[in-house]
Design an enzyme around this catalytic site. Sequence first.
Site, PDB file in Angstrom:
ATOM      1  N   ASP A 191      54.873  -5.712 -28.040  1.00  0.00           N
ATOM      2  CA  ASP A 191      54.919  -6.213 -26.675  1.00  0.00           C
ATOM      3  C   ASP A 191      53.937  -5.444 -25.780  1.00  0.00           C
ATOM      4  O   ASP A 191      53.668  -4.265 -25.996  1.00  0.00           O
ATOM      5  CB  ASP A 191      56.352  -6.042 -26.164  1.00  0.00           C
ATOM      6  CG  ASP A 191      56.610  -6.694 -24.827  1.00  0.00           C
ATOM      7  OD1 ASP A 191      56.242  -7.866 -24.677  1.00  0.00           O
ATOM      8  OD2 ASP A 191      57.192  -6.038 -23.949  1.00  0.00           O
TER       9      ASP A 191
ATOM     10  N   GLU B  99      50.469  -8.263 -28.442  1.00  0.00           N
ATOM     11  CA  GLU B  99      50.588  -9.226 -27.362  1.00  0.00           C
ATOM     12  C   GLU B  99      49.477  -8.941 -26.362  1.00  0.00           C
ATOM     13  O   GLU B  99      49.547  -8.009 -25.576  1.00  0.00           O
ATOM     14  CB  GLU B  99      51.941  -9.138 -26.643  1.00  0.00           C
ATOM     15  CG  GLU B  99      52.050 -10.229 -25.566  1.00  0.00           C
ATOM     16  CD  GLU B  99      53.046  -9.932 -24.456  1.00  0.00           C
ATOM     17  OE1 GLU B  99      53.382 -10.855 -23.704  1.00  0.00           O
ATOM     18  OE2 GLU B  99      53.477  -8.763 -24.326  1.00  0.00           O
TER      19      GLU B  99
ATOM     20  N   ASP C  73      57.340 -16.930 -22.928  1.00  0.00           N
ATOM     21  CA  ASP C  73      56.851 -16.408 -21.652  1.00  0.00           C
ATOM     22  C   ASP C  73      56.150 -17.454 -20.790  1.00  0.00           C
ATOM     23  O   ASP C  73      55.626 -17.115 -19.722  1.00  0.00           O
ATOM     24  CB  ASP C  73      55.878 -15.249 -21.895  1.00  0.00           C
ATOM     25  CG  ASP C  73      56.597 -13.933 -22.173  1.00  0.00           C
ATOM     26  OD1 ASP C  73      57.690 -13.741 -21.617  1.00  0.00           O
ATOM     27  OD2 ASP C  73      56.066 -13.114 -22.936  1.00  0.00           O
TER      28      ASP C  73
END
Length: 624
Positions: free
Chosen positions: A353, A382, A447
């Site tokens: 992340d 990410e 997201d």
Amino acid sequence: MTADAGLTSATLVIEERTLVGNYDEFSYTELTKDPMAKVVTAEGERWEASYTFPDVAVYGYYFEVVANGETYIVHNNDFSVYWTPEKGSGGESMIAFQPSDTDAVRRYRHSSYDGTFAVPEWSKNAIYYYIFPERFRNGDTSNDPTVGQDTILGEAVEVHSDWNDAPWVPGTGDGSDEFYNNDFFGGDLQGIVEKLDYLADLGVNTLYINPIFEAASNHKYDTADYKNIDDNFGDNALFETLTTEASNRGIRVILDTSLNHTGSDSKYFDRYENFAELGAFEGETIQESSPFYDWYTFDPAGTTPEAMYEGWVGVDSLPNLNESDSWKAYAYGDADSVTNMWLDKGASGWRMDVAPWVSDEFWREWRDVVKANDADALTVAETWFDASKHLLGDMFDSTMNYIFRNAVQDFAAGESAEEMYQNLELMRENYPQEAFYALMNLLSTHDAARALHHFGYTGPESSAEAVAEAKTRLKLAVLFQMAYPGAPAIFYGDEVGVTGGEDPYNRATYPWADEGGNPDMALLDDFKALIQMRNDNAVLRTGSIDAPVYADENVIVLVRELNGTHAITAFNNAAETSEVTFTVDDLASLNFNDALSSEALAVPASGEITLTLPAIGGQVFISQ
């Protein structure tokens, strides 16, 4: 560089790029200016220079030219790449007067990567199924969150009684409380285990699962304990069952976590005094004797608890982690570190992340640990913008490809094919080939709004016509995804028509029929056929690719090749059929069949090919 006669001189300017964080620091430092030599040919003048890049890094370059006593620059175009502050897609250049400030220069970019860089071979053939676990399937109601028992940030949780409810959002009048990320449906690991046969039948071979470690929220990025599965999801033994059962079906499991921040409601920070071990901010007091104290940075002068530490992007429930020695040992350095422990329990790799917020050196050391544990483990970042700096062979194998997502969504929605494709060409040219063929190619994510929402199916209020068109456009996007290099990722539920806008509506539950849902089985069959097409044809997974052989406002045509097998992939986003003609000498006299319809295509000796492409559709021809 070629030019008409009249240039007095030309100079190649080489610079090294510095990029820190989420473009928090960004600059170029000049390394050299190399004079270029003029070569006169029948076609005109060609100016040449050579340079050997010294290190693994991202570099920039442009040209200074002098004509008629005036100095100009030849630099990158001004195309805006999705999510990327730095403009320029490569390809066609632009000419400008030499600026007084080099910040006005748009550099061409060059990735100088480790020559030994290789991704796990399986990752080039991966098809991901991407799961937000709290919303996929409730396989064990006995571990469901309980009102009056479970809490988040010291407040009560909310639990849905109807699996098919929409996620709740404070302030919308849906009857929920004022807190975010505290409504639960009961999805868990047992639910994933139960549906492994479904996933194998779908044709996927890799699960990417959003965080499953102990945490208070429904998204689990606020980690409370990195070494234990959240008790509402199961336990560590069940995770090992999942990886074993998945492996038995030829499916790998990629885990997700953040090593940039923990939760404030965690054993490490313990702001709300919920854990036995002394947290670094237990009871909203800085605890210097805590074993986790140096994991965080505190400001004793802060006048409120939130002002005494820094949360990621200002979110006080996600306190940032320092890269202290003790934290790095816990995260990856120790034999039983978080990184090693879950690889040892059967994970096939990690998605990390908010990768740009963590230092490059941290990721380099972390990668070494991952590969020492399992050379075949995959590392995925990410990053939403151009991920070149993370894909040089010293940090990550792959990234979540948000540039691909936006480009293909916009193309399938009817926007310019030529414009869209510049984004993809940038990555083909800038990323190492090993990484390019392993990119996690997204369409929907947890997201951002789902693809169907982008295509016009925004919810129950959408007309039947709008829903049907949105699903047709989704099928075009998936066709492109399955016929293009990189690893396609299917966000759970897209295959049966789940839609949803921005978070949390994109995180709706999978509409299982036995839970009262209404999955679109016809769409599911279309997904299966497209996935099978990719699985059946290696040329679509790892075949070569070059610039399009044809492109206009509506149509893109690509040619692929692998070990003598050729593919022609053609896509049309127009609302009517499109007839296109192009010539490819290398395909002269070859015979093809459409991979989905078995329609035959015989290429004449001239190599001239005419295709009539269906409205909002395409064709994939494989040589015979």
